[in-house]
Scaffold this active site. Structure first.
Site, PDB file in Angstrom:
ATOM      1  N   HIS A  87       0.808  -1.223   0.000  1.00  0.00           N
ATOM      2  CA  HIS A  87       0.000   0.000   0.000  1.00  0.00           C
ATOM      3  C   HIS A  87       0.837   1.267   0.000  1.00  0.00           C
ATOM      4  O   HIS A  87       1.942   1.294   0.521  1.00  0.00           O
ATOM      5  CB  HIS A  87      -1.009   0.008   1.150  1.00  0.00           C
ATOM      6  N   ASP A  89      -0.636   4.433   0.863  1.00  0.00           N
ATOM      7  CA  ASP A  89      -1.093   5.439   1.819  1.00  0.00           C
ATOM      8  C   ASP A  89      -0.288   5.317   3.113  1.00  0.00           C
ATOM      9  O   ASP A  89       0.286   4.267   3.407  1.00  0.00           O
ATOM     10  CB  ASP A  89      -2.588   5.272   2.125  1.00  0.00           C
ATOM     11  N   ASP A 118       6.395   1.468   6.785  1.00  0.00           N
ATOM     12  CA  ASP A 118       4.976   1.116   6.582  1.00  0.00           C
ATOM     13  C   ASP A 118       4.368   2.054   5.563  1.00  0.00           C
ATOM     14  O   ASP A 118       3.895   3.108   5.923  1.00  0.00           O
ATOM     15  CB  ASP A 118       4.231   1.190   7.912  1.00  0.00           C
ATOM     16  N   GLU A 152      -5.116   1.375   2.973  1.00  0.00           N
ATOM     17  CA  GLU A 152      -4.906   0.265   3.901  1.00  0.00           C
ATOM     18  C   GLU A 152      -5.044   0.728   5.332  1.00  0.00           C
ATOM     19  O   GLU A 152      -5.537   0.013   6.197  1.00  0.00           O
ATOM     20  CB  GLU A 152      -3.513  -0.348   3.674  1.00  0.00           C
ATOM     21  N   GLU A 153      -4.614   1.955   5.600  1.00  0.00           N
ATOM     22  CA  GLU A 153      -4.553   2.431   6.982  1.00  0.00           C
ATOM     23  C   GLU A 153      -5.919   2.821   7.543  1.00  0.00           C
ATOM     24  O   GLU A 153      -6.045   3.044   8.746  1.00  0.00           O
ATOM     25  CB  GLU A 153      -3.586   3.617   7.093  1.00  0.00           C
ATOM     26  N   ASP A 178       4.038  -6.274   4.419  1.00  0.00           N
ATOM     27  CA  ASP A 178       3.550  -5.150   5.236  1.00  0.00           C
ATOM     28  C   ASP A 178       3.474  -5.518   6.709  1.00  0.00           C
ATOM     29  O   ASP A 178       2.579  -5.087   7.415  1.00  0.00           O
ATOM     30  CB  ASP A 178       2.158  -4.731   4.719  1.00  0.00           C
ATOM     31  N   ARG A 350     -10.856 -10.521  19.649  1.00  0.00           N
ATOM     32  CA  ARG A 350      -9.973 -11.125  18.652  1.00  0.00           C
ATOM     33  C   ARG A 350     -10.065 -12.621  18.923  1.00  0.00           C
ATOM     34  O   ARG A 350      -9.656 -13.076  19.998  1.00  0.00           O
ATOM     35  CB  ARG A 350      -8.530 -10.647  18.835  1.00  0.00           C
ATOM     36  N   HIS A 438       3.739   4.030  12.412  1.00  0.00           N
ATOM     37  CA  HIS A 438       2.695   4.917  12.954  1.00  0.00           C
ATOM     38  C   HIS A 438       3.237   5.863  14.027  1.00  0.00           C
ATOM     39  O   HIS A 438       2.450   6.521  14.706  1.00  0.00           O
ATOM     40  CB  HIS A 438       1.502   4.127  13.535  1.00  0.00           C
TER      41      HIS A 438
HETATM   42 ZN   LIG Z   1       0.985  -1.047   6.473  1.00  0.00          ZN
END
Ligand SMILES: [Zn+2]
Length: 465
Positions: A87, A89, A118, A152-153, A178, A350, A438
């Site tokens: 990705h 983005d 990322d 993706e984010e 990723d 989860r 991030h």
């Molecule tokens: Zn990613």
């Protein structure tokens, strides 16, 4: 035929970095304010997508842009298709950077830029892996389709659109560069269940409001309640509770009501045991007073059943799968207003194979709640076994090139790996690497990117030869 893939990467080091820099220089944060038909997630992601496809075209691949949502290029013929999903983005740069996040800078062997790890860095490493196969003219019998998305984010709307409009059949198997090595071959299911309560509230103590948590997939750092009525020794008991439980608090009096906040520690919702859920601690403290009705039910469930119950044991939904591990539960968002008709607690699960959202919902309905509803978004558990040639091959290449032992990994988070039934995530973070995704000062170790490119080259070749 033995090929020295590391040497082949070395020959292309400068080209690889130049292409990567050109992508990193583009701010491809999603911007809904500037989104329109031509730019579904704003202009930034589209610019990065165009740049990526331009590089692929320069290198002689046929490319396809699917309405600026995502794009792909292809290499090779053959019926069977290997899909690679990356990705373009990035998450917002945020503050706290020592360098400009969109002026890629190498310092002490580390490449600093938003997207360096990322996911533009791994994407370009993988791109060069395939480029080496193409330039060496290695014989292959399958088709490779390299797909890049632009959302993706956030919500993966890029891939929803892509799969509907790309006009090509779904790849037979694939991976996403990723995440991390050695591999992620399993992702737990992810759903949110909402417990619903009335606002009714007639005890000697009254709960006017209870608020905690920002997002379902985060452990609430703190929670705040407004209470009044019969609350004997409230301040003293609060201080004693905080000391005993090792949490901090704030207490104020407003119009004859107590405003009380308990502060714990936030964490990612996929690992609730790493946090201290401020909301369940606050509920546990309040539950000793004489509340009644829905307020009582709300505090009892939050403070007794959900308190430190990360595996869903007290809820009666605990489940462990031999391969995928245990279910985890994060009580993420608490909203109670005595005047509201509907009050909620959002529980994010989860879960591994062997249990279902419906089973979890049925167990939750036994609680003292008005209703339990299930989130519309979410996904089921995803697992590709070790015996699958895809997993076996990827681990084999990883072991050969790094000298490290390969092993399977199942995570609670999500990657493009699960887009395909036979899909996994593969690289590009190595074990022991500092994860800066991030975060401010995101970086990729330049040598790691080169190592990853060599692994990708051999891995792709082994999968399609
Ligand atoms: Zn990613």
């Amino acid at each position: 035929m033995t090929i020295d893939f590391k040497a082949e990467v070395e020959k292309r080091r400068e080209d690889l970095l130049a292409d990567l820099f050109s992508l990193l220089a583009i701010n491809s944060e999603r911007d809904d304010n500037l989104a329109d038909k031509e730019h579904p997630f704003g202009p930034g992601p589209v610019k990065a997508l165009h740049k990526f496809l331009e590089i692929a075209e320069r290198d002689g691949y046929p490319t396809k842009n699917v309405d600026n949502y995502a794009g792909h290029f292809e290499y090779g013929d053959g019926e069977e298709v290997l899909g690679i999903f990356a990705h373009m983005d990035v998450v917002p740069a945020g503050s706290g950077w020592d360098t400009d996040p969109y002026t890629p800078t190498i310092k002490d062997g580390k490449l600093y830029a938003r997207g360096s790890s990322d996911d533009k860095g791994p994407t370009v490493a993988c791109y060069y892996g395939l480029k080496i196969i193409k330039e060496l003219g290695l014989p292959i019998s399958k088709k490779v389709r390299f797909v890049v998305g632009t959302d993706e984010e956030s919500g993966w709307a890029d891939m929803d659109y892509y799969f509907e409009h790309s006009g090509v059949k779904e790849p037979d198997f694939g991976f996403s560069p990723d995440a991390e090595f050695p591999i992620i071959n399993g992702e737990k299911g992810n759903i949110t269940e909402y417990l619903h309560f009335a606002g009714e509230n007639s005890g000697a103590a009254r709960l006017h409001s209870f608020t905690g948590g920002l997002r379902e997939n985060m452990v609430p750092e703190s929670a705040t309640a407004l209470v009044s009525g019969l609350l004997p020794d409230f301040a003293d008991r609060l201080a004693a509770f905080a000391e005993e439980q090792k949490v901090t608090f704030e207490l104020a009096e407003e119009d004859g009501k107590f405003k009380v906040t308990i502060i714990g520690k936030s964490a990612h919702g996929a690992s609730p045991q790493s946090g201290v859920n401020g909301a369940t601690y606050l509920a546990r403290f309040l539950n000793q007073f004489d509340f009644a009705g829905s307020a009582k039910d709300y505090l009892a469930i939050a403070g007794e059943i959900l308190f430190e119950d990360h595996a869903g044991q007290a809820l009666g939904v605990a489940h462990t799968d031999e391969k995928m591990g245990a279910l985890s539960m994060n009580a993420g968002v608490f909203r109670f207003e005595e005047t509201a008709a509907d009050n909620t607690i959002a529980l994010n699960f989860r879960y591994p194979k062997g249990t279902t959202p419906e089973e979890i919902q049925a167990a939750l309905k036994k609680l003292a709640v008005v209703d339990v509803t299930l989130s519309e978004q979410g996904h089921t558990p995803h697992y590709v076994p070790m015996e699958d040639p895809l997993v076996a091959t990827l681990l084999d290449v990883y072991e050969r090139q790094t000298g490290l032992r390969g092993h399977e990994q199942v995570i609670g988070g999500g990657t493009f790996g699960r887009l395909l039934k036979r899909g996994v995530a593969y690289g590009a973070m190595f074990p022991g690497y500092t994860d800066t995704m991030h975060q401010a000062n995101e970086f990729a170790d330049v040598e790691d990117l080169m190592r990853a490119a060599a692994i990708y080259a051999e891995a792709i070749y082994e999968l399609v030869k």
